[in-house]
Design an enzyme around this catalytic site. Structure first.
Site, mmCIF file in Angstrom:
data_model
loop_
_atom_site.group_PDB
_atom_site.id
_atom_site.type_symbol
_atom_site.label_atom_id
_atom_site.label_comp_id
_atom_site.label_asym_id
_atom_site.label_seq_id
_atom_site.Cartn_x
_atom_site.Cartn_y
_atom_site.Cartn_z
ATOM 1 N N SER A 148 0.762 -1.097 0.018
ATOM 2 C CA SER A 148 -0.100 0.146 -0.031
ATOM 3 C C SER A 148 0.871 1.345 0.016
ATOM 4 C CB SER A 148 -0.866 -0.054 1.275
ATOM 5 O OG SER A 148 0.159 -0.161 2.531
ATOM 6 N N HIS A 169 -2.889 -3.558 -5.655
ATOM 7 C CA HIS A 169 -3.461 -3.120 -4.381
ATOM 8 C C HIS A 169 -4.717 -3.410 -4.208
ATOM 9 C CE1 HIS A 169 -3.780 0.136 -0.949
ATOM 10 N NE2 HIS A 169 -3.617 -0.947 -0.550
ATOM 11 N N GLU A 181 -6.409 -0.908 -6.964
ATOM 12 C CA GLU A 181 -5.369 -0.258 -7.748
ATOM 13 C C GLU A 181 -4.343 -1.111 -8.537
ATOM 14 O OE1 GLU A 181 -5.427 3.804 -4.762
ATOM 15 O OE2 GLU A 181 -4.132 1.971 -4.219
ATOM 16 N N ASN A 219 -4.375 5.869 -0.907
ATOM 17 C CA ASN A 219 -3.487 6.330 0.313
ATOM 18 C C ASN A 219 -2.736 7.602 0.161
ATOM 19 O OD1 ASN A 219 -4.319 4.262 2.025
ATOM 20 N ND2 ASN A 219 -2.683 2.840 1.375
#
Length: 313
Positions: A148, A169, A181, A219
């Protein structure tokens, strides 16, 4: 005119053949790491008809992972097959039939199409793993990391298959969260990228693509937001309780930033922000937090330890 038409048909056919050649149909998947993320990925891959091998260091961990997958499947089938319990039982049976476990990663990657790494967020450990598996996996095998926060490019450089390396991800809990992702490094081939996108869709997810930038999309936006909430609290501008209420009622978020920090784990958040700060020390969004550092030092890591920004019974 007929000649031109034939030329067009031949060109269209060759384009279609070239497009087909670009993608690898992923059937066999090896997942390294039997934790929550690895087990979740294994579940959705097996449930969508892929042959899956879940790998971890011990049979004890793998038994726990398999039990967790079985319990998760039961919860899924209660909703999905509410009126057809027999169909639900068959779904569980079929999914578990697609799943096997192993403690020897090197011995099971020889026939796999895709390796997904979901182990500890430590670049050296991940690099060592990929470097080893690179020697045993077939040439066509794609490597992907579920990281991540770490750079995919640095992991790819530990192997000889930089063009067959990308990021996948997933989000926790994997069976419930629809997003994946798909991360493309400057070296990731179009064939690899498209294969990873197709795999994400095949397991029932909605893929979005991003370059290999710190934090990718979610993130990169979420962690600085949480850190800014901590700074707001550190300055005494508002209480953590009021900040959480404000973001839930004012922005429609399901959790406030402090609730989310405790859920994610304060050590995880600190690890991410420290890593980004080392990459871009002058970026104010990545500045460390004295309060977060203090709580981690005191082992108050959030829900998993019973106390973080809040106390839990």
């Amino acid at each position: 005119m007929a000649f031109a038409t034939r030329q067009f048909v031949r060109a269209a056919s060759s384009d279609a053949a070239a497009a087909a050649a670009k993608k690898l149909l992923i059937k066999h998947v090896t997942i390294i790491g039997g934790g929550l993320m690895g087990a979740g990925i294994a579940q959705v891959a097996a449930a969508s008809g892929h042959t899956v091998v879940l790998v971890d260091q011990s049979d004890e961990i793998l038994k726990k992972s398999t039990k967790g997958i079985e319990e998760s499947l039961k919860r899924v089938t209660k909703k999905k097959f509410a009126d057809k319990p027999e169909a639900g039982d068959e779904f569980i049976k079929k999914t578990l039939k697609n799943l096997t476990t192993s403690t020897d990663a090197a011995s099971v990657v020889h026939s796999t199409d895709l390796v997904i790494e979901a182990i500890v967020e430590n670049l050296e450990v991940k690099n060592e793993l990929f470097k080893t598996l690179d020697k045993f996996a077939p040439e066509h095998t794609i490597f992907a990391s579920n990281t991540s926060s770490l750079q995919i490019t640095k992991m790819a450089n530990a192997t000889t298959r930089q063009d067959r390396f990308g990021g996948l991800h997933f989000f926790n809990p994997v069976p419930m969260m629809k997003l994946v992702e798909v991360i493309k490094t400057p070296m990731t081939s179009q064939k690899t990228f498209e294969s990873l996108v197709d795999f994400s869709k095949a397991v029932g997810k909605s893929p979005v693509s991003c370059k290999d930038t710190p934090g990718f999309i979610v993130n990169r936006l979420l962690v600085p937001y949480m850190m800014e909430a901590v700074r707001l609290f550190e300055r005494g501008d508002a209480s953590k309780e009021d900040i959480d209420v404000a973001m839930k009622l004012g922005a429609g978020y399901p959790m406030g930033p402090f609730e989310l920090l405790d859920y994610v784990g304060l050590d995880t958040s600190k690890y991410i922000i420290d890593g980004w700060h080392s990459l871009e020390p002058n970026n104010p969004l990545f500045a460390p937090s004295p309060l977060l550092n203090k709580l981690v030092e005191e082992k108050k890591l959030g829900k998993k330890t019973g106390e973080g920004f809040y106390k839990y019974k």
